[in-house]
Scaffold this motif. Structure first.
Motif, mmCIF file in Angstrom:
data_model
loop_
_atom_site.group_PDB
_atom_site.id
_atom_site.type_symbol
_atom_site.label_atom_id
_atom_site.label_comp_id
_atom_site.label_asym_id
_atom_site.label_seq_id
_atom_site.Cartn_x
_atom_site.Cartn_y
_atom_site.Cartn_z
ATOM 1 N N THR A 141 22.603 42.359 61.357
ATOM 2 C CA THR A 141 23.289 43.232 60.670
ATOM 3 C C THR A 141 22.717 43.718 59.416
ATOM 4 O O THR A 141 22.975 45.102 59.204
ATOM 5 C CB THR A 141 24.704 42.620 60.497
ATOM 6 N N LEU A 142 21.633 43.047 58.908
ATOM 7 C CA LEU A 142 21.158 43.519 57.498
ATOM 8 C C LEU A 142 19.594 43.343 57.902
ATOM 9 O O LEU A 142 19.138 42.583 58.502
ATOM 10 C CB LEU A 142 21.706 42.716 56.471
ATOM 11 N N SER A 162 27.107 44.238 50.265
ATOM 12 C CA SER A 162 28.197 43.900 50.743
ATOM 13 C C SER A 162 29.540 44.361 50.025
ATOM 14 O O SER A 162 29.243 44.772 48.765
ATOM 15 C CB SER A 162 28.656 42.304 50.791
ATOM 16 N N SER A 163 30.799 44.126 50.589
ATOM 17 C CA SER A 163 31.956 44.920 49.926
ATOM 18 C C SER A 163 32.412 44.411 48.712
ATOM 19 O O SER A 163 33.298 44.678 47.787
ATOM 20 C CB SER A 163 32.806 45.257 50.761
ATOM 21 N N ARG A 170 27.060 41.911 44.873
ATOM 22 C CA ARG A 170 25.669 42.642 44.867
ATOM 23 C C ARG A 170 24.916 41.546 44.444
ATOM 24 O O ARG A 170 24.883 41.072 43.195
ATOM 25 C CB ARG A 170 25.823 43.898 44.022
ATOM 26 N N ARG A 206 32.391 44.441 42.445
ATOM 27 C CA ARG A 206 31.476 43.782 43.124
ATOM 28 C C ARG A 206 30.437 43.072 42.017
ATOM 29 O O ARG A 206 29.628 43.942 41.527
ATOM 30 C CB ARG A 206 30.856 44.605 44.114
#
Length: 326
Positions: free
Chosen positions: A112-113, A151-152, A155, A173
């Motif tokens: 995913t990343l 991410s939401s 950081r 965040r």
């Protein structure tokens, strides 16, 4: 596939001066396309890295380094993506710096990343922009790792070395710099972290905003800093004191200017920046107070000549990695 209009928008955003309306239109399009959003974040990383100290011979070295990097890439998709990004970089200066930097630009894939990890060459420093717009100055032989998209709810970057950070404020965040021993957590601020993995020294200087320094091993061990405060590791414990951070000139011009510093402190910084080891025959020399100024890009012998002129010590270069102070 990116159309001509989007290509022009990207070029103007990264290498021109877009209007506020053009920025809003671009970001509106990014929110509707997740794949395009990820590509934009990766491009932002690449362009941020392109600010690394341009040199006259960068063009040739950049081409050689890029070719070597391409041969090392295991995944054709990543290679295709890098080539595509280079086509977007219409600025010749950005192109030269970008290809030179790609020698240190390493992708670690997951489902995913993707992550970016950069290690600064000996005797140099790097300025880069992170996916959220935060900025970092990295000192010599420092390594920073960060995701292509934060991410939401957090950081997080991982630092081994020294970095000065200017963090974009985002209350939802928190921004965290993870080091081997301590995490530094902020919302929006300017601060400097000194945390080389092969050194017992740890320091965080806060210039503005507010940060928390948290022990990675003992999370309950937390210290909060306010502007012009610093925290240092002293005999295994975090100690708070007044900060007299003097890194502005170094950050902007690569000049280390120090006044009334113990020789031992200056030697330790030189050890970290130049990957050398000092053997001091007389330990009392470490307490000698010296002042001076040098560029981090200077050769180690040039620096030692300059700071030894007062006659406080002599030195002998044993090898590329060992120097005796007496």
């Amino acid at each position: 596939m990116m159309n001509d209009n989007m290509n022009n928008q990207w070029n103007k955003y990264f290498f021109g001066e877009p209007t506020e309306e053009e920025k809003r239109e671009l970001f509106s399009q990014l929110t509707k396309d997740e794949e395009l959003k990820r590509d934009f974040a990766t491009m932002q990383n690449v362009v941020g890295l392109s600010g690394l100290l341009p040199r006259e011979d960068d063009s040739l070295k950049g081409e050689q380094n890029l070719e070597a990097l391409m041969l090392r890439q295991e995944k054709k998709q990543r290679k295709k993506q890098i080539i595509q990004f280079i086509r977007y970089a219409s600025s010749a200066a950005a192109m030269i710096a970008l290809t030179w930097m790609l020698a240190w630009y390493i992708f670690a894939d997951s489902e995913t990343l993707s992550y970016t990890e950069i290690t600064v060459p000996k005797g140099q420093r790097v300025h880069l922009t992170l996916p959220d717009g935060s900025e970092a100055w990295l000192s010599s032989l420092s390594t920073l790792k960060w995701p292509s998209v934060f991410s939401s709810d957090a950081r997080t970057v991982v630092l081994d070395g020294e970095g000065f950070f200017t963090v974009t404020k985002d209350a939802s965040r928190p921004f965290t710099v993870q080091t081997q021993k301590y995490d530094v957590r902020v919302l929006g601020t300017e601060f400097n972290v000194y945390a080389y993995g092969n050194s017992q020294k740890f320091e965080t200087d806060l210039l503005s905003g507010k940060v928390q320094v948290i022990s990675a091993e003992y999370p309950e061990e937390t210290i909060t800093l306010m502007p012009n405060e610093k925290v240092s590791l002293v005999e295994g414990k975090l100690m708070k004191s007044v900060s007299h951070f003097e890194g502005k000139e170094y950050r902007e011009q690569g000049i280390y200017d120090f006044e009334e510093k113990p020789l031992g402190e200056v030697l330790e910084r030189l050890e970290q920046w130049y990957d050398v080891s000092f053997v001091v025959d007389n330990p009392s020399l470490l307490d000698k107070i010296i002042s001076g100024k040098f560029r981090q890009s200077d050769q180690i012998e040039t620096i030692l000549k300059a700071i030894s002129r007062a006659g406080l010590f002599e030195y002998k270069i044993i090898s590329l990695r060992e120097i005796t102070i007496y």
